[in-house]
Design a protein around this motif. Structure first.
Motif, PDB file in Angstrom:
ATOM      1  N   LYS A  98       4.417 -25.189   9.424  1.00 41.44           N
ATOM      2  CA  LYS A  98       3.379 -25.350  10.613  1.00 41.44           C
ATOM      3  C   LYS A  98       3.802 -24.274  11.556  1.00 41.44           C
ATOM      4  O   LYS A  98       2.833 -23.553  12.164  1.00 41.44           O
ATOM      5  CB  LYS A  98       3.740 -26.592  11.044  1.00 41.44           C
ATOM      6  CG  LYS A  98       3.056 -27.170  12.417  1.00 41.44           C
ATOM      7  CD  LYS A  98       3.344 -28.404  13.018  1.00 41.44           C
ATOM      8  CE  LYS A  98       2.315 -28.888  13.911  1.00 41.44           C
ATOM      9  NZ  LYS A  98       2.492 -30.192  14.199  1.00 41.44           N
ATOM     10  N   ASP A  99       4.935 -23.721  11.671  1.00 44.43           N
ATOM     11  CA  ASP A  99       5.329 -22.575  12.474  1.00 44.43           C
ATOM     12  C   ASP A  99       6.314 -21.578  11.709  1.00 44.43           C
ATOM     13  O   ASP A  99       7.378 -21.933  11.975  1.00 44.43           O
ATOM     14  CB  ASP A  99       5.832 -23.251  13.777  1.00 44.43           C
ATOM     15  CG  ASP A  99       5.952 -22.297  14.942  1.00 44.43           C
ATOM     16  OD1 ASP A  99       6.328 -21.102  14.546  1.00 44.43           O
ATOM     17  OD2 ASP A  99       6.083 -22.495  16.267  1.00 44.43           O
ATOM     18  N   ILE A 100       5.924 -20.732  11.150  1.00 40.57           N
ATOM     19  CA  ILE A 100       6.610 -19.594  10.411  1.00 40.57           C
ATOM     20  C   ILE A 100       7.555 -19.007  11.055  1.00 40.57           C
ATOM     21  O   ILE A 100       8.530 -18.705  10.705  1.00 40.57           O
ATOM     22  CB  ILE A 100       5.855 -18.962   9.689  1.00 40.57           C
ATOM     23  CG1 ILE A 100       6.513 -18.346   8.317  1.00 40.57           C
ATOM     24  CG2 ILE A 100       5.257 -17.711  10.400  1.00 40.57           C
ATOM     25  CD1 ILE A 100       5.615 -17.879   7.053  1.00 40.57           C
ATOM     26  N   ASP A 101       7.278 -18.514  12.534  1.00 40.20           N
ATOM     27  CA  ASP A 101       8.083 -17.821  13.345  1.00 40.20           C
ATOM     28  C   ASP A 101       9.407 -18.783  13.696  1.00 40.20           C
ATOM     29  O   ASP A 101      10.383 -18.293  13.792  1.00 40.20           O
ATOM     30  CB  ASP A 101       7.326 -17.476  14.511  1.00 40.20           C
ATOM     31  CG  ASP A 101       6.308 -16.533  14.282  1.00 40.20           C
ATOM     32  OD1 ASP A 101       6.473 -15.562  13.266  1.00 40.20           O
ATOM     33  OD2 ASP A 101       5.107 -16.468  15.208  1.00 40.20           O
ATOM     34  N   ARG A 102       9.213 -20.037  13.816  1.00 41.47           N
ATOM     35  CA  ARG A 102      10.152 -20.862  14.168  1.00 41.47           C
ATOM     36  C   ARG A 102      11.120 -21.200  13.040  1.00 41.47           C
ATOM     37  O   ARG A 102      12.447 -21.294  13.282  1.00 41.47           O
ATOM     38  CB  ARG A 102       9.608 -21.981  15.005  1.00 41.47           C
ATOM     39  CG  ARG A 102      10.830 -22.997  15.621  1.00 41.47           C
ATOM     40  CD  ARG A 102      10.167 -24.166  16.240  1.00 41.47           C
ATOM     41  NE  ARG A 102       9.467 -25.023  15.003  1.00 41.47           N
ATOM     42  CZ  ARG A 102       8.523 -26.007  15.282  1.00 41.47           C
ATOM     43  NH1 ARG A 102       7.699 -26.050  16.474  1.00 41.47           N
ATOM     44  NH2 ARG A 102       7.936 -26.578  14.054  1.00 41.47           N
ATOM     45  N   ASP A 103      10.355 -21.792  12.113  1.00 44.49           N
ATOM     46  CA  ASP A 103      11.069 -22.421  10.851  1.00 44.49           C
ATOM     47  C   ASP A 103      11.435 -21.403   9.633  1.00 44.49           C
ATOM     48  O   ASP A 103      12.086 -22.069   8.785  1.00 44.49           O
ATOM     49  CB  ASP A 103      10.216 -23.628  10.585  1.00 44.49           C
ATOM     50  CG  ASP A 103      10.275 -24.422  11.868  1.00 44.49           C
ATOM     51  OD1 ASP A 103      11.284 -24.599  12.354  1.00 44.49           O
ATOM     52  OD2 ASP A 103       9.144 -25.292  11.782  1.00 44.49           O
ATOM     53  N   PHE A 104      11.012 -20.306   9.575  1.00 47.56           N
ATOM     54  CA  PHE A 104      11.261 -19.785   8.277  1.00 47.56           C
ATOM     55  C   PHE A 104      12.755 -19.255   8.061  1.00 47.56           C
ATOM     56  O   PHE A 104      13.127 -19.590   6.830  1.00 47.56           O
ATOM     57  CB  PHE A 104      10.714 -18.189   8.389  1.00 47.56           C
ATOM     58  CG  PHE A 104      10.592 -17.650   7.020  1.00 47.56           C
ATOM     59  CD1 PHE A 104       9.695 -17.924   6.041  1.00 47.56           C
ATOM     60  CD2 PHE A 104      11.311 -16.385   6.848  1.00 47.56           C
ATOM     61  CE1 PHE A 104       9.674 -17.358   4.757  1.00 47.56           C
ATOM     62  CE2 PHE A 104      11.115 -15.611   5.659  1.00 47.56           C
ATOM     63  CZ  PHE A 104      10.219 -16.103   4.807  1.00 47.56           C
ATOM     64  N   LYS A 105      13.533 -18.943   8.971  1.00 45.27           N
ATOM     65  CA  LYS A 105      14.932 -18.808   8.598  1.00 45.27           C
ATOM     66  C   LYS A 105      15.803 -20.250   8.224  1.00 45.27           C
ATOM     67  O   LYS A 105      16.335 -20.327   7.431  1.00 45.27           O
ATOM     68  CB  LYS A 105      15.670 -18.383   9.809  1.00 45.27           C
ATOM     69  CG  LYS A 105      17.234 -18.061   9.830  1.00 45.27           C
ATOM     70  CD  LYS A 105      17.747 -17.465  10.930  1.00 45.27           C
ATOM     71  CE  LYS A 105      18.973 -17.197  10.887  1.00 45.27           C
ATOM     72  NZ  LYS A 105      19.903 -16.708  11.876  1.00 45.27           N
ATOM     73  N   ALA A 106      15.244 -21.226   9.141  1.00 51.32           N
ATOM     74  CA  ALA A 106      15.878 -22.479   8.573  1.00 51.32           C
ATOM     75  C   ALA A 106      15.497 -23.023   7.425  1.00 51.32           C
ATOM     76  O   ALA A 106      16.340 -23.695   6.469  1.00 51.32           O
ATOM     77  CB  ALA A 106      15.538 -23.638   9.729  1.00 51.32           C
ATOM     78  N   LEU A 107      14.283 -22.906   6.956  1.00 49.46           N
ATOM     79  CA  LEU A 107      13.882 -23.281   5.704  1.00 49.46           C
ATOM     80  C   LEU A 107      14.496 -22.460   4.578  1.00 49.46           C
ATOM     81  O   LEU A 107      14.979 -23.012   3.604  1.00 49.46           O
ATOM     82  CB  LEU A 107      12.288 -22.936   5.405  1.00 49.46           C
ATOM     83  CG  LEU A 107      11.646 -23.070   4.171  1.00 49.46           C
ATOM     84  CD1 LEU A 107      11.710 -24.384   3.580  1.00 49.46           C
ATOM     85  CD2 LEU A 107      10.523 -22.299   3.956  1.00 49.46           C
ATOM     86  N   ASN A 108      14.537 -21.052   4.822  1.00 51.69           N
ATOM     87  CA  ASN A 108      15.518 -20.339   3.795  1.00 51.69           C
ATOM     88  C   ASN A 108      16.638 -20.898   3.464  1.00 51.69           C
ATOM     89  O   ASN A 108      17.380 -20.783   2.462  1.00 51.69           O
ATOM     90  CB  ASN A 108      15.222 -18.744   3.994  1.00 51.69           C
ATOM     91  CG  ASN A 108      13.900 -18.222   3.675  1.00 51.69           C
ATOM     92  OD1 ASN A 108      13.188 -18.695   2.808  1.00 51.69           O
ATOM     93  ND2 ASN A 108      13.397 -17.244   4.516  1.00 51.69           N
ATOM     94  N   GLU A 109      17.462 -21.122   4.711  1.00 50.64           N
ATOM     95  CA  GLU A 109      18.754 -21.578   4.663  1.00 50.64           C
ATOM     96  C   GLU A 109      18.941 -22.941   3.570  1.00 50.64           C
ATOM     97  O   GLU A 109      19.709 -23.085   2.663  1.00 50.64           O
ATOM     98  CB  GLU A 109      19.348 -22.025   5.770  1.00 50.64           C
ATOM     99  CG  GLU A 109      19.756 -20.876   6.688  1.00 50.64           C
ATOM    100  CD  GLU A 109      20.420 -21.123   8.069  1.00 50.64           C
ATOM    101  OE1 GLU A 109      20.420 -22.183   8.411  1.00 50.64           O
ATOM    102  OE2 GLU A 109      20.099 -20.154   8.944  1.00 50.64           O
ATOM    103  N   VAL A 110      17.867 -23.867   3.696  1.00 54.35           N
ATOM    104  CA  VAL A 110      17.888 -25.073   2.781  1.00 54.35           C
ATOM    105  C   VAL A 110      17.439 -24.631   1.255  1.00 54.35           C
ATOM    106  O   VAL A 110      18.159 -25.081   0.596  1.00 54.35           O
ATOM    107  CB  VAL A 110      16.879 -26.053   3.371  1.00 54.35           C
ATOM    108  CG1 VAL A 110      16.844 -27.100   2.430  1.00 54.35           C
ATOM    109  CG2 VAL A 110      17.485 -26.705   4.939  1.00 54.35           C
TER     110      VAL A 110
END
Length: 147
Positions: A98-110
């Motif tokens: 939904k918000d790649i700027d906010r969530d891309f890093k957290a997604l990549n960690e998971v």
């Protein structure tokens, strides 16, 4: 020349080679298996010709991208196991945030913590509006069967 090719093909046909080849083709034809079909709109997974296709998976219960992605990847593991395969056989992954700027890093960690590091698939991640306001991520994968 063409007359020699046609003559050879006729000879092969008379000897049953083409008939046997057609018979073998039937052995390789496959059925379609649908998994978790309780949703009236779609199956959660479809298996055909040695490939497992998962629908886009969401988690409306998580409150952030980390919890949603973690829960979705648990469902990926479960569906792949039901199809007789695992994340080690994933070929492609498509991820919508939904918000790649906010969530891309957290997604990549998971994703990195979950992924089989010796069998990384190709992957695309894009930003997209979601079907429901509380959804932050949707993940779809395609995998080969273990057979």
């Amino acid at each position: 020349d063409n007359s020699n090719i046609q003559s050879n093909m006729l000879g092969l046909a008379r000897n049953g080679v083409f008939k046997a080849a057609r018979g073998n083709a039937r052995c390789f034809s496959s059925s379609i298996t649908r998994i978790r079909t309780d949703d009236p709109r779609m199956s959660k997974a479809v298996v055909h010709n040695g490939t497992v296709y998962l629908s886009g998976l969401i988690d409306p219960t998580g409150t952030d991208v980390t919890s949603q992605a973690t829960n979705i990847l648990k469902e990926v593991d479960d569906l792949l196991a039901q199809a007789g395969t695992s994340k080690s056989n994933i070929l492609t992954a498509s991820i919508w945030l939904k918000d790649i700027d906010r969530d891309f890093k957290a997604l990549n960690e998971v994703w990195i913590n979950w992924l089989d590091p010796g069998n990384k698939p190709v992957r695309a991640t894009v930003q997209s509006p979601m079907a429901l306001p509380n959804l932050l991520v949707e993940i779809q994968v395609t995998a080969a069967t273990s057979k």
